[in-house]
Scaffold this motif. Structure first.
Motif, PDB file in Angstrom:
ATOM      1  N   TRP A 278      37.718  43.015  29.092  1.00 36.70           N
ATOM      2  CA  TRP A 278      38.663  42.547  30.110  1.00 36.70           C
ATOM      3  C   TRP A 278      39.812  41.908  29.363  1.00 36.70           C
ATOM      4  O   TRP A 278      39.708  40.775  28.890  1.00 36.70           O
ATOM      5  N   LEU A 279      40.871  42.688  29.224  1.00 38.91           N
ATOM      6  CA  LEU A 279      42.007  42.260  28.417  1.00 38.91           C
ATOM      7  C   LEU A 279      43.050  41.627  29.333  1.00 38.91           C
ATOM      8  O   LEU A 279      42.813  41.443  30.530  1.00 38.91           O
ATOM      9  N   GLU A 280      44.199  41.254  28.777  1.00 40.78           N
ATOM     10  CA  GLU A 280      45.137  40.451  29.550  1.00 40.78           C
ATOM     11  C   GLU A 280      45.630  41.170  30.815  1.00 40.78           C
ATOM     12  O   GLU A 280      45.744  40.572  31.864  1.00 40.78           O
TER      13      GLU A 280
ATOM     14  N   MET B 192      32.012  47.379  42.102  1.00 37.92           N
ATOM     15  CA  MET B 192      33.211  46.726  41.582  1.00 37.92           C
ATOM     16  C   MET B 192      34.126  47.839  41.060  1.00 37.92           C
ATOM     17  O   MET B 192      33.675  48.656  40.244  1.00 37.92           O
TER      18      MET B 192
ATOM     19  N   SER C 217      41.651  43.031  34.939  1.00 37.37           N
ATOM     20  CA  SER C 217      41.411  41.934  34.000  1.00 37.37           C
ATOM     21  C   SER C 217      40.530  40.868  34.654  1.00 37.37           C
ATOM     22  O   SER C 217      40.073  39.945  33.997  1.00 37.37           O
ATOM     23  N   ALA C 218      40.298  41.005  35.944  1.00 35.54           N
ATOM     24  CA  ALA C 218      39.415  40.098  36.688  1.00 35.54           C
ATOM     25  C   ALA C 218      38.193  40.914  37.100  1.00 35.54           C
ATOM     26  O   ALA C 218      38.252  41.677  38.058  1.00 35.54           O
ATOM     27  N   PRO C 219      37.085  40.785  36.368  1.00 37.94           N
ATOM     28  CA  PRO C 219      36.009  41.768  36.537  1.00 37.94           C
ATOM     29  C   PRO C 219      35.274  41.710  37.866  1.00 37.94           C
ATOM     30  O   PRO C 219      34.633  42.678  38.219  1.00 37.94           O
ATOM     31  N   HIS C 220      35.369  40.623  38.607  1.00 31.27           N
ATOM     32  CA  HIS C 220      34.496  40.504  39.785  1.00 31.27           C
ATOM     33  C   HIS C 220      35.228  40.482  41.123  1.00 31.27           C
ATOM     34  O   HIS C 220      34.698  40.021  42.124  1.00 31.27           O
ATOM     35  N   LEU C 221      36.476  40.993  41.126  1.00 36.44           N
ATOM     36  CA  LEU C 221      37.151  41.193  42.399  1.00 36.44           C
ATOM     37  C   LEU C 221      36.542  42.407  43.090  1.00 36.44           C
ATOM     38  O   LEU C 221      36.213  43.394  42.439  1.00 36.44           O
ATOM     39  N   THR C 222      36.391  42.334  44.395  1.00 35.34           N
ATOM     40  CA  THR C 222      35.871  43.486  45.128  1.00 35.34           C
ATOM     41  C   THR C 222      37.036  44.292  45.703  1.00 35.34           C
ATOM     42  O   THR C 222      38.194  43.976  45.457  1.00 35.34           O
ATOM     43  N   TRP C 223      36.707  45.332  46.453  1.00 37.85           N
ATOM     44  CA  TRP C 223      37.738  46.294  46.823  1.00 37.85           C
ATOM     45  C   TRP C 223      38.632  45.818  47.964  1.00 37.85           C
ATOM     46  O   TRP C 223      38.336  44.861  48.656  1.00 37.85           O
TER      47      TRP C 223
ATOM     48  N   ALA D  83      46.188  45.801  36.627  1.00 34.86           N
ATOM     49  CA  ALA D  83      46.103  44.440  36.097  1.00 34.86           C
ATOM     50  C   ALA D  83      44.963  43.657  36.732  1.00 34.86           C
ATOM     51  O   ALA D  83      44.406  42.745  36.130  1.00 34.86           O
ATOM     52  N   GLU D  84      44.590  44.033  37.966  1.00 35.40           N
ATOM     53  CA  GLU D  84      43.464  43.354  38.608  1.00 35.40           C
ATOM     54  C   GLU D  84      42.168  43.550  37.833  1.00 35.40           C
ATOM     55  O   GLU D  84      41.224  42.773  37.982  1.00 35.40           O
TER      56      GLU D  84
END
Lengths: 393, 393
Positions: A360-362, A221, A229-235, A226-227
């Protein structure tokens, strides 16, 4: 078939089985159906990417466990599990993804044939690999059995690691160190993210010190800006940009044992928000590590960390860690203890956790974490990666 | 949050929703709870490695779907799904791996609050991500609902691919070609298997032609020698040996769309058994491809292949293929159609399959496979990799 390749001694497997049976007795369960591949591995040694079809390890009232799975995977069981071949029970391929018959129909008939049809049977109700349909099949075909929820029963037996398990985790720690070193070496503005991922996989898979890398239970991961802030997006395949922070949530893996570790990299001049997150995290990490010792509870680590965050004006409402060890996708956590208020589990020597201090902030994310081993007197960080925000030009 | 990144047009998502609702109507289902991440992605665009916690997409009687998931993943949904933010519904972190409360308890309360508590509700009973406990929670907390098994309802809507889906699969095909080219280039006696895996990951992840590689739903499989009789063993760090065959079961992946393709490599002089397996497979593949055309059925491909195998004295008792497309771990198959006797599903233009001709014999394995697209008149192999046993001194 070639020779059996066991990762642990037969004595260790026997101890694991005995521990499990003791807990089954405590829960008044006669027979246990284990669907979790990590638990199947821990109990028998079985290792294969076959969990996309129904399979199980059965712990019967007496004797060896029974491996139950798809016919084409029986050879894999013979190769990796310590079980006698008569205890490796395959089902026919026309049970696979059929709308007419379910593999658990067949398992039920096997259990009934062996006289187990009226027992108290433990099942892992909230496991990925024990679907609602699997349970419905067992209930239908074993009408005289009494089913008992044993979710995480085996997971809990795994909490305290043996010396061999710790040895494998130390190899995994060396691997995750190499992965972070590679990131520090290669990351630069303009590099496509997928190319950086290729570098991470390369370090993860080649391994170190003669210990090859196994596949971690989660893919790398590494969200940016800004992405994050979404901890589980992949590359993706977009280039790394200047003025952005990226966290790397990755793990080394050896013989299916994991050591996760996260670090954050800023390309360019870090913003005050990143510097503030770094200060809060590092101070909080130290406070948490101070609380990580035998006799304290899981929640004490979290409370120490959250107290520091609060002083920095940060509220973290997610848990700050979990048990780690042997695992398969989709999660390298053990799904037992959580480092969070309310978890009063006592910390014992040999327990291992990912102290997951991520924020994971805004409009940003920040992670500097450690994987830890509770020792006889305090705590040890399993990996040694510079504990700071890495800044590159 | 940064901007929304949709992989398909809003029109295409609207068509998918309409197709799904039509099938719901056919099954007399008012509301559908979709747990499969591939189906969640196909319906809404949502993409994240968050399926290790409970989540779902809800298709209500009217209007947009609802994303339901862990609080920290809501930003990921805002970033990847086309949904309005009021339709992204998070649950609190203390539902995660709790023994006291289940995320489905909360989902039930949301559905009840919206007046959906007495509807006919479809659930994916036999999905990895819909556990027995998840179902038990819904049944308990929605006592007036009637639950209907809708396993694979959405999967079936995915069977015929759109032009954009086929475009992504063509990129995945280029990637799997590059992966096999890398294997052919690098494999040699003495190379540690984990180092060869690193090469495969490198080609898979960097991608080709400006299309970066995404993570395939299954890790590379490359068992050698007698171990290749066990198709789902993963790699180790031992060196490749002369006199052994190894099959490579791998896939290219782009935007979560997969093109799997297997080839076999023999290091040294191939044994007669390998040459025989090659002849049988290649002849059988051709026969199967001849049968792969609109109007024929799934089973026709399998029967054509099995007939050739029978002439070569080989009995294959496992299915010989499955639908492919968008997917997440643990399986890149669509879990709908199977290429096996008895599956009378009609082949239609736009359907895509992995024609999985693998032979797992007593002490060896052999795989030369193709991923295929049914065209208006016949069939097209999506990737172009030399269709032969690769022999390297």
């Amino acid at each position: 078939m070639s020779e059996l390749q066991l990762k642990f001694s037969r004595e260790e497997y026997a101890q694991r089985l005995e521990k499990t049976r003791r807990e089954m007795e405590h829960k008044e369960v006669d027979l246990l159906i284990v669907s979790d591949p990590s638990n199947m591995n821990w109990l028998t040694g079985y290792d294969g990417w076959s969990f996309y079809v129904h399979q199980a390890v059965i712990v019967p009232p007496n004797g060896e466990p029974i491996w139950f799975g798809r016919g084409m995977d029986a050879n894999g069981a013979k190769h990796t599990a310590y079980l006698r071949h008569e205890n490796i029970v395959p089902y026919a391929d026309n049970y696979v993804q059929s709308t007419e018959r379910h593999p658990m129909d067949y398992l039920a008939s096997i259990l009934a044939d062996r006289g187990f049809g009226s027992l108290r049977i433990g099942v892992e109700m909230d496991n990925y690999w024990f679907s609602a349909a699997a349970f419905a099949s067992l209930v239908k075909h074993l009408p005289n059995a009494k089913f008992v929820d044993c979710t995480a029963l085996v997971n809990w037996q795994r909490a305290i690691k043996s010396p061999t398990e710790i040895k494998y985790m130390r190899s995994a720690a060396r691997i995750v160190e190499a992965m972070h070193a590679r990131i520090a070496d290669k990351i630069e503005v303009g590099m496509r993210k997928c190319d950086l991922v290729a570098e991470i996989y390369d370090a993860a898979t080649r391994g170190v010190d003669g210990a090859g890398g196994d596949y971690p239970a989660i893919v790398p991961m590494l969200p940016s800006g800004a992405e994050a802030s979404a901890p589980h997006l992949t590359w993706d395949d977009r280039p790394m940009r200047s003025g952005e922070g990226t966290f790397f949530e990755i793990a080394g893996c050896h013989n299916r044992y994991h050591v996760p570790l996260s670090r954050t990299v800023f390309l360019g001049k870090p913003t005050q928000a990143f510097l503030d997150a770094e200060s809060a995290t590092l101070e909080g990490l130290e406070a948490g590590l101070d609380a990580a010792k035998p006799g304290n509870a899981c929640e004490d680590i979290a409370k120490a960390y959250f107290a520091v965050l609060a002083r920095h004006g940060i509220v973290k409402d997610s848990r700050t860690g979990y048990g780690i060890g042997v695992s398969y996708p989709p999660d390298w956590g053990e799904r037992t203890m959580s480092l969070r208020p309310g978890d009063r589990t006592e910390l014992c020597p040999g327990m291992t956790f990912h102290f997951m201090t991520g924020l994971w902030l805004e409009d940003m994310g920040f992670e500097i974490t450690e994987s830890i081993l509770i020792t006889d007197t305090s705590v040890e960080c399993l990996a040694n990666v510079p504990r700071k925000l890495l800044v590159k030009d």
